[in-house]
Design a protein around this motif. Structure first.
Motif, PDB file in Angstrom:
ATOM      1  N   MET A  44       0.797  -1.230   0.000  1.00 17.07           N
ATOM      2  CA  MET A  44       0.000   0.000   0.000  1.00 17.07           C
ATOM      3  C   MET A  44       0.836   1.290   0.000  1.00 17.07           C
ATOM      4  O   MET A  44       0.504   2.239  -0.720  1.00 17.07           O
ATOM      5  CB  MET A  44      -0.954  -0.013   1.206  1.00 17.07           C
ATOM      6  CG  MET A  44      -2.022   1.068   1.154  1.00 17.07           C
ATOM      7  SD  MET A  44      -3.249   0.717  -0.127  1.00 17.07           S
ATOM      8  CE  MET A  44      -4.154   2.270  -0.141  1.00 17.07           C
ATOM      9  N   PRO A  45       1.922   1.388   0.771  1.00 16.90           N
ATOM     10  CA  PRO A  45       2.680   2.652   0.784  1.00 16.90           C
ATOM     11  C   PRO A  45       3.240   3.066  -0.569  1.00 16.90           C
ATOM     12  O   PRO A  45       3.533   4.255  -0.773  1.00 16.90           O
ATOM     13  CB  PRO A  45       3.812   2.371   1.787  1.00 16.90           C
ATOM     14  CG  PRO A  45       3.256   1.329   2.703  1.00 16.90           C
ATOM     15  CD  PRO A  45       2.426   0.459   1.812  1.00 16.90           C
ATOM     16  N   TYR A  46       3.386   2.143  -1.521  1.00 15.34           N
ATOM     17  CA  TYR A  46       3.920   2.496  -2.836  1.00 15.34           C
ATOM     18  C   TYR A  46       2.937   3.336  -3.662  1.00 15.34           C
ATOM     19  O   TYR A  46       3.316   3.893  -4.693  1.00 15.34           O
ATOM     20  CB  TYR A  46       4.306   1.229  -3.616  1.00 15.34           C
ATOM     21  CG  TYR A  46       5.545   0.564  -3.069  1.00 15.34           C
ATOM     22  CD1 TYR A  46       6.807   0.909  -3.521  1.00 15.34           C
ATOM     23  CD2 TYR A  46       5.457  -0.411  -2.072  1.00 15.34           C
ATOM     24  CE1 TYR A  46       7.950   0.309  -3.002  1.00 15.34           C
ATOM     25  CE2 TYR A  46       6.584  -1.012  -1.543  1.00 15.34           C
ATOM     26  CZ  TYR A  46       7.825  -0.651  -2.017  1.00 15.34           C
ATOM     27  OH  TYR A  46       8.964  -1.245  -1.493  1.00 15.34           O
ATOM     28  N   GLY A  47       1.709   3.437  -3.204  1.00 13.51           N
ATOM     29  CA  GLY A  47       0.727   4.278  -3.893  1.00 13.51           C
ATOM     30  C   GLY A  47       0.682   5.701  -3.399  1.00 13.51           C
ATOM     31  O   GLY A  47      -0.069   6.525  -3.929  1.00 13.51           O
ATOM     32  N   VAL A  48       1.506   6.038  -2.407  1.00 13.23           N
ATOM     33  CA  VAL A  48       1.397   7.365  -1.791  1.00 13.23           C
ATOM     34  C   VAL A  48       1.801   8.478  -2.754  1.00 13.23           C
ATOM     35  O   VAL A  48       1.301   9.603  -2.661  1.00 13.23           O
ATOM     36  CB  VAL A  48       2.234   7.430  -0.495  1.00 13.23           C
ATOM     37  CG1 VAL A  48       3.723   7.443  -0.796  1.00 13.23           C
ATOM     38  CG2 VAL A  48       1.845   8.650   0.326  1.00 13.23           C
ATOM     39  N   GLY A  49       2.700   8.192  -3.711  1.00 12.49           N
ATOM     40  CA  GLY A  49       3.136   9.230  -4.651  1.00 12.49           C
ATOM     41  C   GLY A  49       1.982   9.846  -5.410  1.00 12.49           C
ATOM     42  O   GLY A  49       1.995  11.049  -5.717  1.00 12.49           O
ATOM     43  N   ALA A  50       0.965   9.043  -5.713  1.00 11.60           N
ATOM     44  CA  ALA A  50      -0.202   9.573  -6.424  1.00 11.60           C
ATOM     45  C   ALA A  50      -0.879  10.665  -5.613  1.00 11.60           C
ATOM     46  O   ALA A  50      -1.273  11.710  -6.156  1.00 11.60           O
ATOM     47  CB  ALA A  50      -1.194   8.441  -6.720  1.00 11.60           C
ATOM     48  N   PHE A  51      -0.989  10.460  -4.316  1.00 14.82           N
ATOM     49  CA  PHE A  51      -1.701  11.419  -3.481  1.00 14.82           C
ATOM     50  C   PHE A  51      -0.829  12.621  -3.123  1.00 14.82           C
ATOM     51  O   PHE A  51      -1.334  13.738  -2.946  1.00 14.82           O
ATOM     52  CB  PHE A  51      -2.256  10.724  -2.238  1.00 14.82           C
ATOM     53  CG  PHE A  51      -3.365   9.780  -2.577  1.00 14.82           C
ATOM     54  CD1 PHE A  51      -4.675  10.212  -2.598  1.00 14.82           C
ATOM     55  CD2 PHE A  51      -3.091   8.461  -2.920  1.00 14.82           C
ATOM     56  CE1 PHE A  51      -5.711   9.356  -2.949  1.00 14.82           C
ATOM     57  CE2 PHE A  51      -4.115   7.594  -3.271  1.00 14.82           C
ATOM     58  CZ  PHE A  51      -5.426   8.043  -3.289  1.00 14.82           C
ATOM     59  N   ALA A  62       4.333   5.110 -12.065  1.00 11.48           N
ATOM     60  CA  ALA A  62       3.113   5.298 -12.862  1.00 11.48           C
ATOM     61  C   ALA A  62       2.005   5.907 -12.017  1.00 11.48           C
ATOM     62  O   ALA A  62       1.290   6.826 -12.463  1.00 11.48           O
ATOM     63  CB  ALA A  62       2.665   3.955 -13.442  1.00 11.48           C
ATOM     64  N   LEU A  63       1.833   5.434 -10.792  1.00  7.79           N
ATOM     65  CA  LEU A  63       0.800   5.981  -9.910  1.00  7.79           C
ATOM     66  C   LEU A  63       1.086   7.443  -9.554  1.00  7.79           C
ATOM     67  O   LEU A  63       0.163   8.253  -9.427  1.00  7.79           O
ATOM     68  CB  LEU A  63       0.695   5.140  -8.645  1.00  7.79           C
ATOM     69  CG  LEU A  63       0.143   3.719  -8.824  1.00  7.79           C
ATOM     70  CD1 LEU A  63       0.249   2.942  -7.518  1.00  7.79           C
ATOM     71  CD2 LEU A  63      -1.306   3.750  -9.314  1.00  7.79           C
ATOM     72  N   THR A  64       2.364   7.779  -9.412  1.00 13.66           N
ATOM     73  CA  THR A  64       2.722   9.172  -9.135  1.00 13.66           C
ATOM     74  C   THR A  64       2.338  10.062 -10.314  1.00 13.66           C
ATOM     75  O   THR A  64       1.831  11.179 -10.129  1.00 13.66           O
ATOM     76  CB  THR A  64       4.226   9.285  -8.845  1.00 13.66           C
ATOM     77  OG1 THR A  64       4.540   8.457  -7.716  1.00 13.66           O
ATOM     78  CG2 THR A  64       4.618  10.720  -8.522  1.00 13.66           C
TER      79      THR A  64
END
Length: 395
Positions: A47-54, A103-105
Motif C-alpha cells: 500500500m505505501p507504494y501508492g502514496v506518490g499519487a496522493f 506510474a501511480l505518481t
C-alpha cells in the motif's frame, strides 16, 4: 451572466470528476490481489507504494491552478483527460513495484488538474453554483463507487491489469471528445476585466483561507482513509459472511452511490441557505457514526459505514462552494490549487500510513481517530464568516 456551457461540455466535466476519483482508487481497490504479483505477502506492505499519487495530487494543484487561470481551463482539461489516461496505461503494464509507484505518481500529477481547473470551469457561468457543485460531487463520488465495483469485476473476469487499462482508454476517448466539442476560450480567466468582484477585508480573507485549508485538510484525511481503506475494512469485517471481492465491491458501490446523492441535496441547500450551520451539522453527525463503525461487524458495519459515507460525501461540496462564494473567478483556480496542495499534501499521509497503521493498530483504533478528525473539522467551521460579511461588487 454569460450563457452556461453546453450540456455535452457539462457532462464531460462531470465525467472528468468521476474519472479523477476513480483512477486514484483503482490501486487501493486492487491492492489485495496485486500484492502477490509484486512479491509481497500482505496488501499492507504494498500500500505505501501508492502514496506518490496522493502527494502529487496535492502538490500538483498549485501549478495546475496557476496554469488554469493564466493559460486556460479548456486546454488544461484536455491535458487532464489524455494525460491521466496515458499514465494509467503505464500502471497497467508495470512489471516492478517501482514502475508501479512511478506510474501511480504520474496518475496523481494529472489528477491534480481536475479540482482547481475543472470545478471553476464548470461553475464560472452557472446561475446556481451550489447545485452545479452538488451534481459534480455526485459524479465524482460515483467514480469512487465505480472504482470499487468495476475493479472487482475486472479483476474477477480478466485480471488487475485490465482494471487500469479499460478506464484509461475511456479517459483518452473523453479527452478527444472534449477537445472537439468545447469551444476555445476567448481569453484566460486571469486576463478578463469584466464580471462581478467579491469584496472581503484582508482579515476576512485570511480567516476564510484558514478555515478552507484546515477543514479541507481534516476532511481529506477522512475521505482518503475511508475510500482507500473501505475495501480492506469490509474484507476483514465480512470474513465468514461474504468473501467474494466482486460482491464486496457491489456493497461498497451501493454505499458510495447512496452517499453521493447527499451532495446534490447539500448543493441545493447551499444555493438557498447559509453555509456555516449546514456544514457544522453534517460534520457533527460523522462523529457518532465513526464510533459505531469502529465496533461493528458484518451487516452492522455496512449500515454504519453507509451513514458515515453519507455525511463524508455530504461535506465534500462545502470547500468548493466557499471558493465560489468568497473568491473572484479570475483567481479561483489559483486559490483552489493552493488550498488543495496544502490539504491534500497533508492528507496523503493517510494513504502512506494506512497499511502500516492497520497492521499495527487495527481498524477499530483508526476509525476512532477519524472521529477525532471530524471533531477538529467541526471546531474550525465555527470560525467561518457569516454570509452577511460577504459583499459582491459589480465590475
Amino acid at each position: 451572466m454569460a450563457k452556461d456551457h453546453s450540456l455535452a461540455v457539462r457532462l464531460l466535466l462531470n465525467i472528468g470528476h468521476g474519472l479523477d476519483h476513480m483512477f486514484l482508487l483503482i490501486f487501493a481497490a486492487a491492492v489485495g490481489v496485486m500484492a502477490h504479483d509484486f512479491g509481497f505477502s500482505t496488501w499492507e506492505d504494498l500500500m505505501p507504494y501508492g502514496v506518490g499519487a496522493f502527494v502529487l495530487f496535492g502538490l500538483g494543484s498549485i501549478p495546475s491552478g496557476r496554469l488554469g487561470d493564466l493559460w486556460g481551463r479548456r486546454r488544461m482539461m484536455i491535458v487532464f483527460f489524455i494525460g491521466i489516461g496515458v499514465a494509467t496505461l503505464l500502471a497497467a503494464v508495470a512489471q516492478t513495484v517501482w514502475q508501479m509507484a512511478i506510474a501511480l505518481t504520474l496518475v496523481g500529477a494529472f489528477a491534480s488538474i481536475y479540482h482547481p481547473v475543472g470545478i471553476p470551469f464548470l461553475v464560472q457561468k452557472s446561475a446556481n453554483p451550489g447545485y452545479a457543485i452538488g451534481i459534480n460531487g455526485l459524479a465524482g463520488n460515483l467514480g469512487v463507487a465505480l472504482a470499487a465495483m468495476l475493479t472487482g469485476f475486472l479483476i474477477k473476469w480478466i485480471g488487475w491489469r485490465a482494471a487500469f487499462a479499460v478506464p484509461a482508454l475511456f479517459s483518452i476517448g473523453c479527452g478527444v471528445w472534449f477537445a472537439l466539442i468545447c469551444p476555445p476560450e476567448v481569453e484566460a480567466p486571469a486576463k478578463r476585466k469584466s464580471g462581478p468582484k467579491v469584496a472581503l477585508s484582508r482579515a476576512m480573507v485570511a480567516r476564510v483561507l484558514a478555515v478552507m485549508t484546515v477543514s479541507a485538510a481534516t476532511g481529506s484525511v477522512i475521505f482518503n482513509f475511508t475510500t482507500n481503506g473501505n475495501n480492506q475494512l469490509f474484507a476483514e469485517r465480512f470474513a465468514g459472511v461474504l468473501e467474494d471481492p466482486a460482491i464486496l465491491g457491489i456493497l461498497l458501490a451501493v454505499i458510495y452511490t447512496v452517499a453521493s446523492i447527499m451532495q446534490v441535496v447539500v448543493g441545493k441547500l447551499l444555493d438557498k441557505y447559509s453555509l456555516r450551520p449546514i456544514f457544522l451539522g453534517i460534520v457533527l453527525l460523522q462523529i457518532p457514526l465513526f464510533v459505531l463503525a469502529a465496533y461493528a461487524q458484518g451487516w452492522w458495519l455496512f449500515a454504519a459505514m453507509l451513514g458515515v459515507m453519507v455525511f463524508i460525501f455530504g461535506a465534500v461540496p462545502f470547500v468548493d462552494v466557499m471558493i465560489v462564494r468568497y473568491v473572484d473567478d479570475r483567481m479561483r483556480s489559483r486559490v483552489a490549487g493552493i488550498r488543495l496542495s496544502i490539504s491534500l499534501g497533508l492528507s496523503s499521509i493517510a494513504v502512506w500510513a494506512l497499511g502500516p497503521a492497520v497492521k499495527g493498530w487495527g481498524f477499530e483504533s483508526l476509525l476512532l481517530i477519524m472521529a477525532g478528525f471530524a471533531t477538529c473539522t467541526a471546531i474550525v467551521v465555527l470560525f467561518l464568516p457569516a454570509d452577511t460579511d460577504v459583499k459582491v461588487e459589480p465590475a
